[in-house]
Design a protein around this motif. Structure first.
Motif, PDB file in Angstrom:
ATOM      1  N   LYS A   1       8.499   7.880   1.177  1.00 61.48           N
ATOM      2  CA  LYS A   1       7.626   8.207   0.051  1.00 61.48           C
ATOM      3  C   LYS A   1       8.200   9.294  -0.846  1.00 61.48           C
ATOM      4  CE  LYS A   1       3.267   6.861   2.210  1.00 61.48           C
ATOM      5  NZ  LYS A   1       1.882   7.289   2.575  1.00 61.48           N
TER       6      LYS A   1
ATOM      7  N   LYS B   1       0.814  -1.215   0.000  1.00 62.44           N
ATOM      8  CA  LYS B   1       0.000   0.000   0.000  1.00 62.44           C
ATOM      9  C   LYS B   1       0.845   1.262   0.000  1.00 62.44           C
ATOM     10  CE  LYS B   1      -4.078  -2.021   2.198  1.00 62.44           C
ATOM     11  NZ  LYS B   1      -5.011  -1.950   3.344  1.00 62.44           N
ATOM     12  N   ASP B   2       2.034   1.181   0.586  1.00 59.68           N
ATOM     13  CA  ASP B   2       2.887   2.369   0.678  1.00 59.68           C
ATOM     14  C   ASP B   2       3.683   2.615  -0.603  1.00 59.68           C
ATOM     15  OD1 ASP B   2       2.033   2.827   3.259  1.00 59.68           O
ATOM     16  OD2 ASP B   2       3.644   1.632   4.148  1.00 59.68           O
TER      17      ASP B   2
ATOM     18  N   TYR C   1       2.442   2.949  -3.698  1.00 58.19           N
ATOM     19  CA  TYR C   1       1.721   3.655  -4.757  1.00 58.19           C
ATOM     20  C   TYR C   1       0.752   4.641  -4.131  1.00 58.19           C
ATOM     21  CZ  TYR C   1      -2.439   0.830  -3.790  1.00 58.19           C
ATOM     22  OH  TYR C   1      -3.528   0.252  -3.177  1.00 58.19           O
ATOM     23  N   GLU C   2       0.297   5.586  -4.950  1.00 60.22           N
ATOM     24  CA  GLU C   2      -0.730   6.538  -4.533  1.00 60.22           C
ATOM     25  C   GLU C   2      -1.705   6.727  -5.681  1.00 60.22           C
ATOM     26  OE1 GLU C   2       1.705  10.666  -5.526  1.00 60.22           O
ATOM     27  OE2 GLU C   2       1.590   9.932  -3.450  1.00 60.22           O
TER      28      GLU C   2
END
Length: 914
Positions: free
Chosen positions: A688, A592-593, A595-596
């Motif tokens: 990120k 989950k971390d 991509y955005e």
């Protein structure tokens, strides 16, 4: 006022009877010349006002005190501690003694007030305790009575101004008593001058207070141990000593100890012998005090447990399985090393408390969950938050705990109160053959509704004969007939038949809950309806677009840039139209971390900022003259007439075509290194934020661990640095290696041996066509290298054709080498060497560059001494490898690299060697 001329003072003393007179005579805060505490009326004061004061109680203190708690010798009043003492501490209050003290040769020392206070307590002269205040307000639990050591707040108590605390009832302790465990003589209230251990709890009391003792028999018991009820002693079938139960009930034989006594009985933090958790009352303790403890719950746990959530076989209690003595609980996913409930047939392991906890839930015995606290979601948590964070989930429905009243047991289980009433069996529309039973997912089957494998703690609804499993939250949700999608122009309708299918959203299998779009002939998982249309991933430089099917004009195969397996373009995938990169949906969204989601699809994607400015180009559009932002001069596209013996200033590997060079100075860059952007996202870094391109700074790469001062990418957040070799090598996609004919792909999880060095790998470059494996360090090895042992260039060689064993040695260190491992070779001189012996500790340091992070007044130049070895100005030893010498020729300063650089720039080599 009464006048006196006593107490060893040269001036007469006045007796001051009230506080107003004292304040009139004082010039500030004054202290008693005997006890050292702040003076108060009644007291004596020097008539000459020279600052001499005495409490009246201190002035009246006898020079020799026959103390009831120490009947063998008198206590003698001394002006100061004996000269043989290095430091004197009061044996009652544990505070230092500096002025007048009462002393006994038994190594007992007391402040004057301490001795007189306990003297009056022993004589029951409470009326003499004029400085003691009788109080009855609420106090914190940590404030204890020095008699019984229970909290002061439980009873009316005395709180003297010097810090003594005593219950009113404890002031009436009997001076003598008869105890069943010592019938020879009565026990007398006394100081434990010999520091004997208590015969009941076996502990030596170091804190202030006194004990009941028999001096002739050297028998001592603590006051609180005397005052408690008897205990029960129980025999154990698997321990050589009996156990003592700390449960608060009266039983024959020994005395009961509560939680305070348990703390006294412990030599430190002790764990339950069965569950391995910190022990707490009620518990069993070995009567011989050998350190063996059992929680009462653990002691009473059955050896065979027929668990409702595992009906096929019983769970048997046994010692920790496996050779390592460790196991992972199949409920809470935490390790254990003590006793375990185990089903060997299904390979299920449970902590004792996990098994009993879930057993009580299945039986709906919530009253048995004594370690469970019922909490309201709006009650502040331990962290002080008004609500529980969303990450705190109920293990039943997996919703946030903050939504409903919940249980939060000490081991960290979280369960909504409403979820304790979930049915044990249910009939589900997607499995009509048999009812589904609440059970442990022992076979790690994936949920038939959401298609996710359950690795988390908790349990599921399942049908064991049909190998059918659904999550509790999936089973409780009623399927919607029509769902609108943000990723598709038409709504999706529930298919009311159980059919096997391949999801057009993610490309994986499904066979139960399916939604269809009749207009586009698409069938999809329910979860895939909400797949984002556009995402930005750390695995790729450009935005990725989700497509349900992808048209390819040619017949080439497209491989996922993460797992390297083929992507079926007839089903859903994420695709980059700029560079034809493609990913499986499950691969690119696995973390989950990483991509955005791009919410605003109309927002223009920011272009990647290039590191170069093109000045001239050839007819083919290739840049032949550029300006790089990390170099002052213009760079020209090779070939360079001077040859290819130089290294790239970006990655420090030998120069090869195509490359750029500077005509004004010795600066070279591979074309691939020059074209890297100023800012770059990389999948192998956790932060990120993108990484920035830097140069000319000594660093240790966080991927290959090599020391370098060439180009690197640095994280703006954590400041970790990654060299260009690793950034290029780990860019998703196929990589080429000059020592292997097939393309190589990097796998983050690969357990094998590297073909180059023979070391075991956990992540490596692998070949799909053969068993060729390289770990990251070996992938970046220079193809050619120089060493003073040979005048020619040495070539990296991956096989040894010479079958004679005497030739399998290194010509530098003269030790043997493995012919199956890579080595450097000179075919002209027939020289063969270890890779490490040629490259040394710092193969990627840029020689002749400046290093200014030191305490020398001039900049230092990085050099490598090959023949003449001057002595290091720091350690005095010859500089035989990388060193730093002063850039000014008139200054002869030179030091080893390891002698002046920060520890983190050379510590790695203390244990690593090829």
């Amino acid at each position: 006022m009464e006048e006196s001329n006593n107490y060893g003072h040269q001036h007469p003393l006045l007796l001051i009877l009230n506080q107003d007179q004292l304040i009139h005579n004082q010039s500030g805060v004054t202290h008693c010349s005997r006890c050292g505490e702040e003076v108060s009326a009644p007291c004596f004061c020097c008539v000459e006002r020279c600052g001499f004061y005495l409490h009246k109680a201190c002035a009246d203190a006898p020079l020799e005190l026959n103390h009831p708690f120490h009947p063998h010798h008198p206590l003698v009043l001394l002006q100061e501690p004996p000269s043989s003492y290095s430091g004197c501490v009061c044996d009652f209050c544990d505070e230092p003694c500096t002025n007048f003290i009462y002393h006994c040769s038994c190594a007992l020392d007391f402040h004057i007030k301490c001795a007189l206070l306990i003297f009056n307590i022993a004589e029951n002269n409470l009326k003499e305790l004029e400085h003691v205040a009788l109080q009855d307000e609420e106090l914190a639990d940590e404030n204890k009575c020095f008699g019984c050591w229970e909290p002061l707040a439980k009873y009316t108590h005395f709180s003297p101004d010097c810090g003594f605390n005593l219950h009113d009832k404890c002031a009436e302790l009997p001076f003598k008593l008869n105890l069943e465990c010592h019938r020879e003589h009565p026990l007398v209230l006394q100081f434990n001058s010999e520091r004997l251990s208590c015969k009941i709890c076996c502990l030596v009391r170091t804190r202030r207070g006194f004990v009941y003792g028999c001096s002739p028999c050297e028998f001592v018991v603590h006051i609180e141990c005397v005052s408690q009820s008897p205990l029960q002693v129980i025999k154990s079938t698997n321990h050589e000593h009996p156990f003592t139960l700390f449960n608060g009930h009266q039983h024959p034989l020994f005395l009961m100890l509560n939680q305070e006594q348990l703390m006294d009985n412990q030599r430190g933090v002790t764990d339950c012998w069965r569950c391995g958790e910190k022990v707490s009352a009620p518990c069993f303790c070995c009567a011989e005090h050998c350190g063996f403890y059992l929680h009462k719950v653990c002691a009473e746990a059955p050896l065979e447990l027929n668990h409702p959530f595992h009906l096929n076989h019983p769970l048997l209690m046994q010692n920790a399985p496996y050779s390592s003595g460790m196991y992972i609980c199949n409920f809470c996913n935490k390790s254990g090393h003590k006793s375990v409930y185990r089903c060997s047939s299904c390979e299920l392991d449970f902590h004792i408390k996990c098994a009993l906890f879930t057993f009580n839930i299945a039986e709906n015995n919530l009253k048995e969950l004594e370690h469970v606290v019922l909490q309201h979601p709006l009650i502040p948590t331990e962290n002080g938050d008004e609500k529980l964070k969303d990450v705190s989930k109920c293990f039943g429905c997996r919703e946030s705990l903050a939504n409903y009243t919940h249980f939060s047991p000490c081991r960290g289980f979280n369960l909504h109160e409403k979820c304790t009433e979930i049915p044990f069996k249910l009939n589900h529309v997607w499995h009509r053959k048999h009812p589904l039973v609440l059970q442990f997912n022992s076979e790690r089957l994936s949920c038939k509704i959401c298609c996710q494998v359950t690795m988390r703690r908790g349990f599921v609804y399942g049908c064991s004969p049909c190998k059918f499993v659904v999550h509790i939250e999936c089973a409780s949700q009623s399927p919607l007939q029509v769902i609108n999608s943000t990723n598709h122009e038409h709504p999706f309708t529930l298919l009311l038949r159980q059919v096997p299918f391949t999801c057009d959203g993610c490309g994986t299998e499904g066979n139960h809950v399916a939604y269809t779009c009749g207009t586009c002939n698409i069938i999809i998982h329910k979860n895939c309806i909400s797949l984002p249309r556009i995402i930005k991933s750390k695995w790729h430089d450009h935005r990725l677009l989700h497509t349900y099917f992808h048209h390819i004009e040619d017949f080439r195969v497209l491989n996922c840039l993460r797992c390297h397996d083929e992507v079926n373009t007839e089903h859903g995938s994420y695709y980059c139209s700029k560079c034809n990169g493609i990913f499986h949906v499950k691969c690119v969204m696995k973390d989950k971390d990483s991509y955005e989601i791009v919410e605003n699809e109309d927002e223009i994607e920011m272009p990647i900022e290039s590191s170069i400015i093109v000045i001239e180009s050839n007819d083919a559009g290739e840049a032949t003259k550029i300006k790089h932002f990390k170099h002052m001069h213009n760079l020209m596209l090779g070939p360079f007439v001077g040859g290819y013996e130089n290294s790239c200033d970006g990655c420090m590997l030998p120069i090869s075509d195509p490359f750029y060079y500077c005509s004004e100075c010795a600066f070279f860059l591979h074309k691939a290194c020059a074209e890297l952007p100023k800012m770059k996202n990389v999948w192998h870094h956790d932060c990120k934020e993108p990484l920035a391109l830097i140069s000319d700074e000594a660093f240790q790469c966080q991927r290959c661990w090599y020391i370098s001062n060439a180009f690197a990418y640095e994280c703006c957040g954590c400041e970790e640095k990654i060299c260009l070799r690793c950034v290029i090598a780990l860019t998703p996609g196929a990589r080429t290696c000059l020592k292997h004919e097939h393309p190589l792909f990097y796998y983050t999880k690969h357990n094998g041996k590297c073909n180059a060095c023979g070391r075991t790998t956990q992540a490596a470059f692998c070949c799909k066509d053969c068993n060729f494996v390289l770990h990251l360090r070996c992938f970046s090895l220079p193809i050619t290298a120089r060493h003073k042992c040979d005048e020619h260039l040495l070539s990296l060689t991956d096989h040894d054709d010479n079958s004679y064993s005497e030739h399998h040695h290194c010509d530098i260190c003269e030790e043997s080498r493995d012919p199956n491992h890579w080595f450097y070779n000179c075919s002209i001189c027939d020289t063969s060497t270890h890779v490490y012996c040629v490259l040394g500790q710092y193969p990627f340091l840029k020689l002749r560059s400046l290093y200014e992070e030191n305490d020398h007044p001039h900049p230092l130049t990085i050099v490598k001494k090959k023949y003449y070895y001057p002595y290091c100005d720091k350690c005095g030893k010859p500089c035989v490898d990388v060193a730093l010498e002063c850039s000014k020729s008139e200054c002869k300063y030179i030091v080893h690299w390891n002698c002046v650089v920060p520890f983190h720039l050379w510590r790695f080599w203390a244990w690593y060697k090829w």
